[in-house]
Design a protein around this motif. Structure first.
Motif, mmCIF file in Angstrom:
data_model
loop_
_atom_site.group_PDB
_atom_site.id
_atom_site.type_symbol
_atom_site.label_atom_id
_atom_site.label_comp_id
_atom_site.label_asym_id
_atom_site.label_seq_id
_atom_site.Cartn_x
_atom_site.Cartn_y
_atom_site.Cartn_z
ATOM 1 N N GLY A 80 0.813 -1.293 0.087
ATOM 2 C CA GLY A 80 0.000 -0.222 -0.023
ATOM 3 C C GLY A 80 0.926 1.194 0.005
ATOM 4 O O GLY A 80 1.893 1.459 -0.198
ATOM 5 N N ASN A 81 0.148 2.255 0.502
ATOM 6 C CA ASN A 81 0.813 3.589 0.453
ATOM 7 C C ASN A 81 0.724 4.328 1.839
ATOM 8 O O ASN A 81 -0.596 4.362 2.315
ATOM 9 N N SER A 82 1.659 4.487 2.624
ATOM 10 C CA SER A 82 1.539 4.740 3.982
ATOM 11 C C SER A 82 0.888 4.057 4.902
ATOM 12 O O SER A 82 0.135 4.586 5.777
ATOM 13 N N TYR A 83 0.867 2.792 4.578
ATOM 14 C CA TYR A 83 0.022 1.907 5.324
ATOM 15 C C TYR A 83 0.406 1.727 6.650
ATOM 16 O O TYR A 83 1.656 1.182 7.053
ATOM 17 N N ASP A 84 -0.295 2.157 7.684
ATOM 18 C CA ASP A 84 -0.025 1.752 9.141
ATOM 19 C C ASP A 84 -0.256 0.459 9.993
ATOM 20 O O ASP A 84 -1.090 0.496 10.797
ATOM 21 N N ASN A 85 0.291 -0.461 9.432
ATOM 22 C CA ASN A 85 -0.303 -1.767 9.841
ATOM 23 C C ASN A 85 1.017 -2.761 9.476
ATOM 24 O O ASN A 85 1.722 -2.652 8.625
ATOM 25 N N ALA A 86 0.911 -3.915 10.272
ATOM 26 C CA ALA A 86 1.562 -5.027 9.832
ATOM 27 C C ALA A 86 0.770 -6.127 10.499
ATOM 28 O O ALA A 86 0.120 -6.059 11.536
ATOM 29 N N PHE A 87 0.838 -7.388 9.864
ATOM 30 C CA PHE A 87 -0.041 -8.455 10.141
ATOM 31 C C PHE A 87 0.416 -9.812 9.662
ATOM 32 O O PHE A 87 1.170 -9.803 8.705
ATOM 33 N N TRP A 88 0.256 -10.792 10.492
ATOM 34 C CA TRP A 88 0.170 -12.239 10.115
ATOM 35 C C TRP A 88 -0.963 -12.630 9.391
ATOM 36 O O TRP A 88 -2.267 -12.616 9.918
ATOM 37 N N SER A 89 -0.731 -13.602 8.457
ATOM 38 C CA SER A 89 -2.050 -14.533 7.693
ATOM 39 C C SER A 89 -1.514 -15.582 7.717
ATOM 40 O O SER A 89 -0.633 -16.217 7.142
ATOM 41 N N ASP A 90 -2.451 -16.511 8.288
ATOM 42 C CA ASP A 90 -2.077 -18.107 7.999
ATOM 43 C C ASP A 90 -2.698 -18.432 6.814
ATOM 44 O O ASP A 90 -2.123 -19.601 6.220
ATOM 45 N N SER A 91 -3.504 -17.664 5.905
ATOM 46 C CA SER A 91 -3.785 -18.353 4.597
ATOM 47 C C SER A 91 -2.582 -18.328 3.678
ATOM 48 O O SER A 91 -2.452 -18.930 2.915
ATOM 49 N N CYS A 92 -1.631 -17.213 3.775
ATOM 50 C CA CYS A 92 -0.621 -17.104 2.754
ATOM 51 C C CYS A 92 0.733 -17.588 3.754
ATOM 52 O O CYS A 92 1.668 -17.642 3.053
ATOM 53 N N ASP B 299 4.448 0.688 5.300
ATOM 54 C CA ASP B 299 5.563 1.845 5.361
ATOM 55 C C ASP B 299 5.168 2.859 6.376
ATOM 56 O O ASP B 299 5.928 3.661 6.866
ATOM 57 N N GLY B 300 3.753 2.840 7.089
ATOM 58 C CA GLY B 300 3.490 3.783 7.885
ATOM 59 C C GLY B 300 3.366 5.216 7.420
ATOM 60 O O GLY B 300 3.779 5.707 6.539
ATOM 61 N N SER B 301 2.546 5.828 8.321
ATOM 62 C CA SER B 301 2.256 7.303 8.111
ATOM 63 C C SER B 301 2.162 7.717 9.599
ATOM 64 O O SER B 301 3.146 8.711 9.854
ATOM 65 N N SER B 302 1.458 7.535 10.423
ATOM 66 C CA SER B 302 1.628 7.923 11.830
ATOM 67 C C SER B 302 2.854 7.390 12.535
ATOM 68 O O SER B 302 3.397 7.908 13.671
ATOM 69 N N PHE B 303 3.216 6.410 11.936
ATOM 70 C CA PHE B 303 4.577 5.634 12.516
ATOM 71 C C PHE B 303 5.500 5.314 11.516
ATOM 72 O O PHE B 303 5.499 5.641 10.300
ATOM 73 N N THR B 304 6.582 5.105 11.661
ATOM 74 C CA THR B 304 7.865 4.852 10.752
ATOM 75 C C THR B 304 7.619 3.336 10.356
ATOM 76 O O THR B 304 6.695 2.598 10.696
ATOM 77 N N THR B 305 8.427 3.038 9.340
ATOM 78 C CA THR B 305 8.332 1.635 8.605
ATOM 79 C C THR B 305 8.240 0.711 9.578
ATOM 80 O O THR B 305 8.665 0.326 10.564
ATOM 81 N N LEU B 306 7.008 -0.429 9.309
ATOM 82 C CA LEU B 306 6.656 -1.374 10.326
ATOM 83 C C LEU B 306 7.396 -2.589 10.496
ATOM 84 O O LEU B 306 6.889 -3.562 10.924
ATOM 85 N N THR B 307 8.695 -2.511 9.869
ATOM 86 C CA THR B 307 9.416 -3.826 9.939
ATOM 87 C C THR B 307 10.282 -3.949 11.292
ATOM 88 O O THR B 307 11.453 -4.662 11.054
#
Length: 809
Positions: free
Chosen positions: A340-352, A359-367
């Motif tokens: 995405g663009n400036s996406y403020d999230n990180a998540f785990w998916s069992d499906s993949c 990359d974050g907007s309110s936060f810095t890169t989420l890695t």
């Protein structure tokens, strides 16, 4: 007004959610697990189960103590029982150890659904109202769902003074339901993973919850710079890939890799493009500049942190606990960055079987390192305890990821080999994403939303907040508690001494993989941690004491009293007196230290508690069916040891003149005490009940169909025997002369032979609303008979027969 049901009885078991592959078992482990499976089947009667129950092996493992543990899923007539788990334990010497028992008893439902899986999915989709496509095809699985209620033990304190041990969960009813899992990832909906439990007869939504395993409740993640690090890469002969050739096999890419999503929509399920670099020097160490190249040095920095997080998380589980990857079988995973663009999230998916970072907007890169550890730990939980991501178990699931995300941070920055160490890490989550952390493990309430201790409302919170008490408990277990300040608690006015990261993590990991079940709550987590501490470090030692005190520090269970080195369980026996009206349960219990309470269970359900000898309670037997029942007493001592009596069998015979002979005549306990065709008894939007919420709706399909309900009753020889009930008839038939669809009220003998038809109602009786009917049973005095409502509908134009408030006196 009743409307056409349109129900269909189609295939009742569809593809289950992916549970992960099982680790290859050694011959000894296989033998032990097979023997344990045989014992479970052989012991069904002792466990309060009948021949309709069976068990599916979900996972197994052998640990460093030489013990083998098998995680079994309970089934009823081939259908998964939601939250029904059993974990078998076999000692190093092959001896059977006590069972971890979260099984459900007294299930008596028909497992043929009225709705198809497509209709259940449609009900979920109607609520979800997606604006765009699903990322992955929704999955449905038929389950037996126990609808639960929390009950405070008799004589306990006000709600705001309760300890977690003061509350028990009881089953109101078992309901056939579809578990529907959905994953929306599109521009219109954003990223939404939502699970539903849908009534398989009515389509009503019994429960729904958010299952997106994110780093924060508000959809945020972590970004953290790890300095100059060594990265595993692969040289192809022309370029270097960000591929770890030493960790993980199989999966999407064959190894653990990092891919570039290159600002693909957050809805994209594409795996991304494998990162490559010409000179094997990656990143510039700076936060990503939004809108710049994702493959230039600045764009590579996110990939560096993502790979570093995977390496350290993998090594933590492998070196510290001997676990080969997320699923224990070494299956490779991958991380997608720049979604995405400036996406403020990180998540785990069992499906993949993968992680995704914005990359974050309110936060810095989420890695961030603790984000990577947090997300991969969701995958570990899914393949061990599989804690349901809702209620108290959901809080424990989220806390488990916070705990191991924190431990991975300590390990990466201060540990080595099998040692985590106590330096290099910190006790906040996401502290480098912004000016303030997302969560504070040592005092959760500092975030403004998380509680510091358990209360009776903790299960109703978002899982990122209900995790707070367990986070704090783990902090106390590792670091101890002070007498003042943010690391103190009023439950431990003198503070406590911690046991350090290594021992605390070992205890919690064993609890997760060995004793916790999908439905475990905070009280169960305490029991699991105490058992783990005893297994690893012996009973009564500093480690077990610390577990007691740490949980007491969050209002779960008692503090260590000094006497709990006692491992002797109380002895107890149970008796019952009386056959009708008010009956009495009694128990004799003794213990080497002292009995703290005795609980009485009838047919596996808790009916009451007594804390004073002689132990007894009175009970209204009219709430039980006439016939044979089982009574079991459990005695507890102050150390938590439990003694269980042998089963005492007693009979109920409430057949005195004037007594109510029908049990559950208002159907408010569902199908309890009735035998029915599928889906007859329930709550229906098309027709309100006469009283309460439940009724019995027969036919109404507009096609050839037969429905019935019946209950067996013993009519006293001195009784008049009058049957009354309320009937609502609605029909699409327009004739005023022909009875096309009928409801017969019949008396049968106990073998099922019809003795008489007392009355017949039809489509000709439609439109009158609820009317009360009264029929005589005087001809059957002194007999045990079946009272049956039997409806038959022809092949066109529906007629609905709705019955409620059945009574025989």
């Amino acid at each position: 007004m009743a409307t056409t049901k349109g129900r269909m009885a189609l295939s009742f078991l569809t593809a289950a959610l992916a549970a992960g592959s099982l680790t290859a078992r050694s011959p000894q482990e296989s033998l032990r697990v097979n023997a344990a499976a045989d014992r479970l089947l052989a012991e069904r009667t002792q466990l309060g189960l009948d021949a309709d129950h069976a068990f599916r092996l979900r996972d197994s493992h052998s640990d460093q103590l030489g013990q083998t543990h098998g995680h079994f899923q309970q089934t009823y007539k081939g259908v998964k029982v939601w939250g029904g788990d059993a974990i078998t334990h076999t000692g190093k010497d092959g001896a059977e150890l006590p069972l971890t028992n979260a099984l459900h008893r007294n299930i008596t439902i028909n497992v043929m659904p009225s709705l198809s899986e497509g209709e259940a999915l449609a009900a979920a989709q109607s609520d979800l109202a997606p604006k765009g496509p699903f990322a992955y095809a929704p999955t449905t699985e038929l389950v037996v769902y126990p609808e639960m209620v929390e009950v405070t033990r008799p004589g306990k304190r006000a709600l705001d003074q309760l300890n977690a041990d003061d509350v028990t969960r009881q089953v109101l009813r078992h309901t056939l339901a579809y578990h529907v899992h959905t994953e929306l990832e599109n521009e219109a909906d954003g990223i939404r993973h939502t699970d539903y439990l849908v009534n398989a007869h009515t389509g009503a939504i019994l429960k729904k919850w958010n299952t997106l395993h994110t780093t924060a409740a508000t959809g945020t993640g972590n970004s953290q710079y790890n300095g100059v690090v060594s990265l595993p890469t692969n040289y192809t002969g022309t370029t270097y890939e960000l591929r770890d050739m030493t960790r993980g096999t199989g999966g999407t890419f064959g190894n653990n890799v990092v891919t570039n999503s290159a600002h693909a929509a957050t809805t994209s399920t594409a795996a991304g493009t494998l990162y490559t670099d010409a000179d094997n020097t990656w990143g510039d160490g700076a936060n990503y500049v939004e809108g710049s190249s994702t493959t230039a040095a600045n764009g590579e920095t996110a990939a560096v942190d993502a790979m570093f997080g995977m390496v350290k998380s993998w090594d933590f589980y492998k070196s510290v606990f001997g676990r080969n990857g997320i699923d224990g079988a070494g299956t490779a995973t991958y991380s997608r960055v720049h979604i995405g663009n400036s996406y403020d999230n990180a998540f785990w998916s069992d499906s993949c079987f993968c992680m995704t970072y914005g990359d974050g907007s309110s936060f810095t890169t989420l890695t961030a390192l603790d984000v990577a550890g947090h997300e991969m730990s969701h995958g570990v939980c899914a393949r061990t305890a599989n804690l349901t991501y809702s209620g108290e178990s959901g809080g424990l699931n989220e806390s488990n990821s916070d705990i191991f995300g924190t431990m991975i941070e300590f390990y990466a920055r201060g540990g080595s080999g099998a040692t985590i160490g106590n330096t290099g890490g910190n006790w906040t989550i996401g502290e480098q994403l912004a000016s303030t952390p997302l969560r504070y493990m040592y005092k959760p309430s500092l975030d403004g939303s998380s509680p510091d201790a358990w209360s009776s409302t903790v299960g109703s919170l978002d899982v990122h907040y209900s995790s707070g008490p367990m986070n704090r408990c783990f902090y106390f277990l590792s670091q101890g508690a002070t007498t003042t300040g943010n690391t103190s608690t009023t439950y431990l006015p003198s503070g406590m001494t911690g046991i350090g990261n290594d021992k605390a993590a070992a205890i919690w990991f064993r609890a997760l993989t060995t004793y916790l079940t999908s439905s475990s709550n905070y009280a169960a987590a305490r029991t699991a941690a105490i058992s783990s501490a005893k297994d690893l470090y012996g009973a009564g030692g500093a480690e077990e004491q610390a577990v007691w005190n740490a949980f007491h520090g969050i209002n779960v269970g008692a503090a260590w009293s000094g006497g709990s080195t006692d491992t002797t369980a109380p002895t107890v026996s149970a008796t019952e007196s009386g056959t009708s009206g008010t009956i009495t349960f009694s128990a004799t219990a003794s213990d080497n230290v002292g009995v703290s309470r005795v609980e009485f269970y009838v047919d596996g359900a808790l009916k009451g508690t007594d804390t004073t000898s002689p132990y007894s309670m009175t009970f209204d037997s009219t709430t039980l069916t006439n016939g044979s029942h089982s009574l079991v007493a459990k005695a507890y001592d102050a150390a938590g040891n439990v003694g269980t009596s042998t089963t005492a069998t007693f009979s109920v015979s409430n057949a005195t003149s004037g007594a109510e002979l029908i049990l559950n005549g208002g159907f408010e306990s569902g199908a309890t005490s009735w035998t029915q065709t599928s889906g007859v008894i329930g709550t229906f939007t098309g027709q309100a009940a006469h009283t309460g919420s439940y009724d019995a709706w027969m036919c109404g399909y507009g096609s050839a169909h037969t429905d019935y309900i019946y209950q067996q009753i013993a009519i006293p020889s001195t009784a008049t025997g009058t049957l009354t009930f309320w009937l609502h008839v609605d029909s699409a038939e327009t004739t005023t002369t022909t009875a096309y669809d009928t409801l017969k009220v019949q008396v049968l003998n106990t073998s099922g032979t019809v003795l008489a038809t007392l009355a017949t109602y039809s489509n000709l009786n439609k439109g009158a609303g609820y009317t009360q009917k009264s029929l005589s049973l005087a001809a059957y005095k002194g007999q045990t008979v079946r009272l049956r409502f039997y409806a038959v509908e022809d092949s066109s134009l529906q007629t609905s027969f709705v019955v409620d408030d059945v009574s025989v006196k």
